[in-house]
Design a protein around this motif. Structure first.
Motif, short mmCIF file in Angstrom:
data_model
loop_
_atom_site.label_atom_id
_atom_site.label_comp_id
_atom_site.label_asym_id
_atom_site.label_seq_id
_atom_site.Cartn_x
_atom_site.Cartn_y
_atom_site.Cartn_z
N ARG A 247 94.48 80.81 -34.28
CA ARG A 247 94.70 81.29 -35.84
C ARG A 247 94.69 79.92 -36.65
O ARG A 247 93.95 80.15 -37.65
CB ARG A 247 95.89 81.89 -35.82
CG ARG A 247 96.13 82.06 -37.41
CD ARG A 247 97.47 82.95 -37.55
NE ARG A 247 97.58 83.05 -39.21
CZ ARG A 247 98.46 84.07 -39.94
NH1 ARG A 247 98.89 84.99 -39.05
NH2 ARG A 247 98.62 84.03 -41.16
N GLU A 251 91.82 78.85 -39.55
CA GLU A 251 92.61 79.03 -40.98
C GLU A 251 91.70 77.55 -41.48
O GLU A 251 91.37 77.59 -42.74
CB GLU A 251 93.89 78.98 -41.14
CG GLU A 251 94.16 80.63 -40.72
CD GLU A 251 95.68 80.66 -41.00
OE1 GLU A 251 96.41 79.57 -40.87
OE2 GLU A 251 96.27 81.78 -41.08
N TRP A 265 95.11 88.88 -41.08
CA TRP A 265 95.04 88.68 -39.73
C TRP A 265 95.55 90.15 -38.93
O TRP A 265 96.35 90.63 -39.48
CB TRP A 265 96.08 87.88 -39.08
CG TRP A 265 95.37 86.20 -39.19
CD1 TRP A 265 95.58 85.23 -40.24
CD2 TRP A 265 94.42 85.60 -38.20
NE1 TRP A 265 94.65 84.25 -40.03
CE2 TRP A 265 94.05 84.27 -38.97
CE3 TRP A 265 93.82 85.89 -37.23
CZ2 TRP A 265 93.18 83.65 -38.15
CZ3 TRP A 265 92.95 85.37 -36.49
CH2 TRP A 265 92.57 84.06 -36.99
N ARG A 267 97.05 91.82 -35.60
CA ARG A 267 97.48 91.63 -34.27
C ARG A 267 96.95 92.45 -33.21
O ARG A 267 96.86 93.65 -33.49
CB ARG A 267 99.12 91.42 -34.36
CG ARG A 267 99.70 90.29 -35.04
CD ARG A 267 101.02 90.25 -35.30
NE ARG A 267 101.65 89.05 -35.79
CZ ARG A 267 102.67 88.77 -36.13
NH1 ARG A 267 103.73 89.62 -35.55
NH2 ARG A 267 103.44 87.77 -36.58
N ASP A 273 97.61 87.01 -32.97
CA ASP A 273 96.60 87.22 -34.19
C ASP A 273 95.42 87.10 -33.81
O ASP A 273 94.81 86.07 -33.16
CB ASP A 273 96.95 85.91 -34.98
CG ASP A 273 98.26 86.18 -35.86
OD1 ASP A 273 98.50 87.55 -36.41
OD2 ASP A 273 99.13 85.25 -35.97
N THR A 275 92.36 89.02 -34.58
CA THR A 275 91.14 89.48 -35.49
C THR A 275 91.30 88.84 -36.85
O THR A 275 92.37 89.42 -37.57
CB THR A 275 90.94 91.03 -35.39
OG1 THR A 275 90.74 91.30 -34.07
CG2 THR A 275 89.70 91.41 -36.24
N ALA A 276 90.16 88.07 -37.21
CA ALA A 276 90.54 87.69 -38.69
C ALA A 276 89.47 88.25 -39.79
O ALA A 276 88.33 88.71 -39.12
CB ALA A 276 89.97 86.23 -38.59
#
Length: 283
Positions: A247, A251, A265, A267, A273, A275-276
């Protein structure tokens, strides 16, 4: 000795356990059900049924393959994902439950009559599941592997979406000029230095090109983030699966790129976390 379903399962569980299977009972039952052309519940309803020698011979072959740590999905030739049955072989990564998040969010976020593109389709499980849930959508996808595309096309045909899914051989965004409302991706994100940490089933049998992405596992993610804005419509979104500990790195990449905004995000079941959701802003 007369081998019944009960006795052969008892033996097979012990055999697979001794060979290091993490789920010897499940593996033994799934493989026997496959040989007999039945489901697992049927085995419990007929435990005293004797097995024919031809059935035993076929079962021994499958047990030997599993004892050598070949994944059950490859032995059976199929894997369930998002309640659909997909053909799989060693040309493609076996679909994982955490990747169902990609489907769920794409179904939720895709605009009506929209176009969805998947980078690296593999078996096609993700993009095909999206199209099965949203009959108004048109799908596109690519993969660097010709073998993977062959599997994806077969799955599209079997599941009836081939008329709404265009597939081509390609590496990420190279050669693409089209823009999309929605892009989904489950790129390779494992560091080569972590190869020894993988289960033997994965390390020995699943395609390395779908698993590893450089020394830190971020090589492909860097390319995707660096190029995504050029292939998204204004307001379009990228939904991407990443490693459980990536993550912070993702970012930083999005911030440094400056053309995208990280919106959310999601979970996974383990609380990571995973999947963005990234957006190309309007304007």
């Amino acid at each position: 000795m007369v081998w019944t379903i009960r006795s052969v399962l008892t033996w097979a569980r012990g055999y697979l356990q001794a060979k290091g299977s993490e789920s010897p009972r499940l593996d033994a039952e799934v493989l026997l059900a496959h040989v007999l052309g039945r489901n697992r519940l049927d085995l419990y309803l007929d435990m005293d049924r004797p097995l024919m020698e031809s059935e035993l011979a076929s079962y021994r072959v499958l047990l030997k393959r599993r004892s050598e740590r070949e994944p059950v999905a490859y032995i059976l030739g199929h894997k369930e994902f998002y309640s659909h049955d997909f053909v799989v072989n060693r040309e493609v990564l076996i679909p994982r439950p955490e990747s169902e998040i990609l489907v769920e969010k794409a179904v939720e976020l895709a605009p009506e009559q929209g176009e969805v593109f998947e980078l690296g389709v593999g078996s096609g499980a993700v993009i095909i599941s999206i199209l099965l849930e949203r009959l108004d959508l048109t799908g596109y996808g690519n993969d660097i592997s010709f073998g993977a595309l062959t599997v994806a096309r077969e799955n599209a045909r079997r599941l009836g979406v081939e008329d709404r899914l265009s597939l081509h051989q390609g590496d990420l965004f190279r050669g693409m000029t089209k823009r999309f409302h929605l892009i989904v991706a489950n790129p390779p994100y494992i560091a080569r230095s972590c190869e020894h940490e993988l289960q033997e089933d994965v390390r020995r049998y699943e395609p390395a090109c779908a698993l590893f992405a450089g020394n830190d596992g971020l090589d492909i993610i860097r390319e995707i983030i660096g190029q995504a804005s050029d292939h998204l419509e204004p307001g379009g979104r990228l939904i991407m699966e990443v490693g459980h500990d990536q993550r912070g790195a993702v970012e930083r990449m999005v911030k440094e790129d400056g053309k995208l905004t990280l919106r959310l995000w999601i979970r996974d079941l383990a609380g990571a976390d995973r999947t963005a959701i990234v957006e190309r802003p309007h304007g």
